[in-house]
Structures are given as structure tokens and as C-alpha cells.
Design an enzyme around this catalytic site. Structure first.
Site, mmCIF file in Angstrom:
data_model
loop_
_atom_site.group_PDB
_atom_site.id
_atom_site.type_symbol
_atom_site.label_atom_id
_atom_site.label_comp_id
_atom_site.label_asym_id
_atom_site.label_seq_id
_atom_site.Cartn_x
_atom_site.Cartn_y
_atom_site.Cartn_z
ATOM 1 N N ASP A 7 52.139 41.798 43.839
ATOM 2 C CA ASP A 7 50.988 40.802 44.244
ATOM 3 C C ASP A 7 49.960 41.577 45.004
ATOM 4 O O ASP A 7 50.245 42.532 45.554
ATOM 5 C CB ASP A 7 51.527 39.521 44.929
ATOM 6 C CG ASP A 7 50.122 38.537 45.227
ATOM 7 O OD1 ASP A 7 49.488 38.295 44.437
ATOM 8 O OD2 ASP A 7 49.761 38.340 46.504
ATOM 9 N N SER A 8 48.646 41.072 44.898
ATOM 10 C CA SER A 8 47.848 41.781 46.038
ATOM 11 C C SER A 8 47.934 41.606 47.443
ATOM 12 O O SER A 8 47.503 42.235 48.247
ATOM 13 C CB SER A 8 46.276 41.160 45.395
ATOM 14 O OG SER A 8 46.631 39.867 46.108
ATOM 15 N N TYR A 39 42.064 40.431 45.686
ATOM 16 C CA TYR A 39 41.783 41.015 44.231
ATOM 17 C C TYR A 39 40.827 39.906 43.620
ATOM 18 O O TYR A 39 40.196 40.354 42.593
ATOM 19 C CB TYR A 39 43.008 40.985 43.247
ATOM 20 C CG TYR A 39 43.715 42.345 43.496
ATOM 21 C CD1 TYR A 39 43.976 43.007 44.544
ATOM 22 C CD2 TYR A 39 44.662 42.529 42.627
ATOM 23 C CE1 TYR A 39 44.582 44.175 44.634
ATOM 24 C CE2 TYR A 39 45.767 43.855 42.636
ATOM 25 C CZ TYR A 39 45.409 44.443 43.734
ATOM 26 O OH TYR A 39 46.242 45.671 43.834
ATOM 27 N N GLY A 40 40.789 38.800 44.062
ATOM 28 C CA GLY A 40 39.936 37.611 43.301
ATOM 29 C C GLY A 40 38.847 37.730 43.123
ATOM 30 O O GLY A 40 38.103 37.147 42.110
ATOM 31 N N CYS A 70 50.868 37.548 40.441
ATOM 32 C CA CYS A 70 49.342 37.216 40.897
ATOM 33 C C CYS A 70 48.680 36.876 39.594
ATOM 34 O O CYS A 70 48.820 37.481 38.586
ATOM 35 C CB CYS A 70 48.999 38.930 41.267
ATOM 36 S SG CYS A 70 47.338 38.884 41.710
ATOM 37 N N ASN A 71 47.889 35.685 39.710
ATOM 38 C CA ASN A 71 47.365 35.121 38.614
ATOM 39 C C ASN A 71 46.157 35.922 38.253
ATOM 40 O O ASN A 71 45.924 36.163 37.089
ATOM 41 C CB ASN A 71 46.879 33.833 38.968
ATOM 42 C CG ASN A 71 47.955 32.767 39.036
ATOM 43 O OD1 ASN A 71 48.147 32.125 37.956
ATOM 44 N ND2 ASN A 71 48.694 32.615 40.031
ATOM 45 N N THR A 72 45.479 36.722 39.350
ATOM 46 C CA THR A 72 44.362 37.313 39.054
ATOM 47 C C THR A 72 44.528 38.510 38.204
ATOM 48 O O THR A 72 44.198 38.913 37.192
ATOM 49 C CB THR A 72 43.646 37.738 40.330
ATOM 50 O OG1 THR A 72 43.387 36.542 41.160
ATOM 51 C CG2 THR A 72 42.190 38.600 40.111
ATOM 52 N N GLU A 155 45.897 35.621 54.078
ATOM 53 C CA GLU A 155 46.033 36.971 54.503
ATOM 54 C C GLU A 155 45.803 37.019 55.933
ATOM 55 O O GLU A 155 46.369 38.070 56.709
ATOM 56 C CB GLU A 155 45.093 37.738 53.778
ATOM 57 C CG GLU A 155 45.655 37.981 52.221
ATOM 58 C CD GLU A 155 46.753 38.822 52.044
ATOM 59 O OE1 GLU A 155 47.050 39.762 52.790
ATOM 60 O OE2 GLU A 155 47.820 38.362 51.247
ATOM 61 N N CYS A 189 46.928 30.188 42.145
ATOM 62 C CA CYS A 189 46.938 31.318 42.888
ATOM 63 C C CYS A 189 48.226 31.305 43.636
ATOM 64 O O CYS A 189 48.530 30.376 44.248
ATOM 65 C CB CYS A 189 45.703 31.514 43.733
ATOM 66 S SG CYS A 189 45.723 32.750 44.837
ATOM 67 N N THR A 190 48.825 32.732 43.680
ATOM 68 C CA THR A 190 50.293 32.471 44.255
ATOM 69 C C THR A 190 50.168 32.325 45.776
ATOM 70 O O THR A 190 50.999 32.120 46.313
ATOM 71 C CB THR A 190 51.055 33.826 43.962
ATOM 72 O OG1 THR A 190 50.522 34.695 44.077
ATOM 73 C CG2 THR A 190 51.358 33.508 42.482
ATOM 74 N N HIS A 191 48.983 32.597 46.354
ATOM 75 C CA HIS A 191 48.900 32.457 47.854
ATOM 76 C C HIS A 191 48.779 30.983 48.054
ATOM 77 O O HIS A 191 49.088 30.671 49.301
ATOM 78 C CB HIS A 191 47.323 32.963 48.260
ATOM 79 C CG HIS A 191 47.696 34.542 48.627
ATOM 80 N ND1 HIS A 191 47.854 35.598 47.483
ATOM 81 C CD2 HIS A 191 47.425 35.401 49.583
ATOM 82 C CE1 HIS A 191 47.647 36.866 47.874
ATOM 83 N NE2 HIS A 191 47.404 36.695 49.301
HETATM 84 N N1 DGL Z 1 47.670 36.093 44.661
HETATM 85 C C1 DGL Z 1 46.844 36.272 43.795
HETATM 86 C C2 DGL Z 1 46.540 35.330 42.624
HETATM 87 O O1 DGL Z 1 47.474 34.616 42.192
HETATM 88 C C3 DGL Z 1 45.356 36.693 44.042
HETATM 89 C C4 DGL Z 1 44.893 36.741 45.582
HETATM 90 C C5 DGL Z 1 43.754 37.604 45.620
HETATM 91 O O2 DGL Z 1 42.579 37.202 45.571
HETATM 92 O O3 DGL Z 1 43.970 38.731 45.956
HETATM 93 O O4 DGL Z 1 45.727 35.097 41.914
#
Ligand code: DGL
Length: 272
Positions: A7-8, A39-40, A70-72, A155, A189-191
Site C-alpha cells: 500500500d502507499s 498516491y490518491g 491499495c485501490n488507487t 497518515e 480506499c484501504t485507509h
Molecule cells: N490506501 C490507498 C487506497 O486504497 C490510497 C491512499 C493514498 O492516497 O495514498 O486507495
């Protein structure tokens, strides 16, 4: 060989936690690119480059199977890596994402057939959820909304702060206003599951809030059942190893909190 989870930043821990609950026997190697998160809001090319670097690092450390938790990265890099890079790097290795396992269960969760998706600007702009859902369940309506402030809250360890209330409420209100028939909100988003207590507090009563962890875990268990040639390469010592591109002290304190167990990571630099 451990199963690689990428993940990011900290978000993939919400996936690792559920995968480990479902399949504690395997070894897992987690990599968080915390130095370059989020990353988003990054462009397609950059997310692809960073994700490929991470996948190569996990391959170099022995992983035969890598989950983009990570979805992104799943939206912007998975297909290119699967189609263009894997055949050149090593066609016997596998990289899987988190979007497909989530989409697969959506038709059975919503009664109104109106889904709300909360995700990063990158995932929303890719319309990966909309396109996949149209293929799988053509009659369903999906409203996609970007929540650019949620990953920084996680974060920076602000997920439980009073300051988080404003941004959690803001995006949920916007989503429901855009489509009042929504009965299921997907955290794409996994966060975001780290913000779950606040999301539940501000989501209207009766609306389901769906986190991806258990869905991805179930889908991975099924994948390993169907692919014994990959499964037999996954070591089973109940181990977990953590890598971060940021300082390991910083990673360890937050990751221990999110994982509910002590975490000791090592810092890595990803070769470009
Ligand atoms: N956890 C990531 C996701 O599922 C992205 C978070 C990010 O923006 O870095 O999209």
C-alpha cells in the site's frame, strides 16, 4: 516465500489484518510507501511507476504473489503490471488487486441498488468501480465521491481527533445529498476503515458501511484454493514482516496501533 502486501502507507494494514485473521498460517511481507503517500492525488504515470517499483521490491524479496492492498494502485497500475510487466519479469508470479473482490459482493449487499463509493481522487477519476459494476450488475446506480482529506488524517494520526469530524461529516453529507437512495456506502480506499468509528457516527441510520478487508481475505482464500501452483509456493510459518520507505520508528508506533500488535519494521529505499 511470503505473500506480499503493498500500500502507499498504512491503509493496506486494514487488509493485512483481515487476511491474517482468515489465514494466519501464511507468511506475509508488508510494504508501505509512507515516504511518498498519498498516491490518491498523483497522476496515472506516477502511481504506476511507484507501484511497479514496490512490486519489484517484493518480488526481489521472494514473494510469488503480491496483493495491491491499495485501490488507487489497483485502479491505475494493476492492469498494466499484469498485462505488460509480469510477462517480462516472471510470468509465473501473480499480482492481484482489491477492486474486483469488492465489486463482486456489491449486488448482494444493496437493496435499493444505489451504491455510494468513497475513495481517493485517483480512484474516483479512474471510474474503475463504475466500469466494473456496469459489467457485473448493469442495473445498479453508483455515486462516486473523492475524499482527499481522509488519507492525510490517517497518515498523520488524526483519525480520532475532533478535527477529523468536520471532514468525515462533510463527505458523507455530500454523498447522501447527491443520491438520497444510497443504502450501501463502500469504503473504496484501504485507509478509510481506520476512520470507521467516525464514519459510522455520521452515516445516516440504516445505511450499510462496507470495508474491504474481509472481502479481500475471502477472495484470496478462494484464489489460493483454486491455484495450488501458487499456494504451494506460500510459506506457512505464521510470520509477518514489515517494510516502510519512511522512518521505521514512525511506522512502528502507528502500525502497532492499527494492527493491535507490536510491529517492528525496517526501512527500505525503492530503486527507481
Ligand atoms: N490506501 C490507498 C487506497 O486504497 C490510497 C491512499 C493514498 O492516497 O495514498 O486507495
Amino acid at each position: 516465500m511470503p505473500i506480499g502486501i503493498f500500500d502507499s502507507g498504512y491503509g493496506g494494514l486494514t487488509i493485512l489484518k483481515e487476511i491474517r485473521k482468515r489465514m494466519p498460517q501464511y507468511d506475509y511481507l508488508y510494504l508501505g510507501d509512507n515516504a511518498r503517500t498519498p498516491y490518491g492525488s498523483r497522476s496515472f504515470d506516477i502511481v504506476y511507476d511507484f507501484t511497479l517499483q514496490a512490486v519489484k521490491e517484493l518480488f526481489a524479496r521472494g514473494c510469488h504473489l503480491v496483493i495491491l492492498a491499495c485501490n488507487t494502485a489497483s485502479a491505475k497500475a494493476l492492469r498494466s503490471i499484469q498485462q505488460n510487466d509480469l510477462p517480462m519479469i516472471d510470468p509465473s508470479r501473480r499480482v492481484l488487486g482489491v477492486i474486483r473482490p469488492t465489486i463482486e459482493v456489491l449486488p448482494s449487499l444493496s437493496t435499493s441498488h444505489h451504491i455510494g463509493l468513497l475513495a481517493t481522487p485517483g480512484t474516483v477519476a479512474s471510474h474503475s468501480y463504475r466500469m466494473e459494476l456496469e459489467k457485473m450488475a448493469p442495473g445498479m446506480a453508483i455515486t462516486e465521491l473523492a475524499c482527499p482529506m481522509w488519507v492525510p488524517l490517517v497518515e498523520n494520526n488524526e483519525a480520532n481527533s475532533p478535527g477529523a469530524d468536520y471532514f468525515v461529516k462533510k463527505y458523507i453529507d455530500q454523498l447522501i445529498e447527491a443520491d438520497p437512495e444510497i443504502d450501501t456506502i463502500v469504503l473504496g480506499c484501504t485507509h478509510y476503515p481506520i476512520l470507521m468509528p467516525k464514519i459510522k457516527e455520521f452515516a445516516p441510520a440504516g445505511i450499510k458501511v462496507v470495508a474491504q478487508g474481509s472481502l479481500v481475505a475471502e477472495s484470496l482464500a478462494d484464489y489460493l484454493r483454486r491455484h495450488p501452483e501458487i499456494e504451494c509456493k506460500c510459506e506457512k510459518n505464521h510470520g509477518m514482516t514489515f517494510l516502510t520507505t519512511e522512518s521505521s520508528e514512525k511506522f512502528d508506533s502507528l502500525a502497532s496501533m492499527f494492527m493491535d500488535c507490536p510491529v517492528e519494521s525496517r526501512r527500505v529505499t525503492l530503486p527507481s
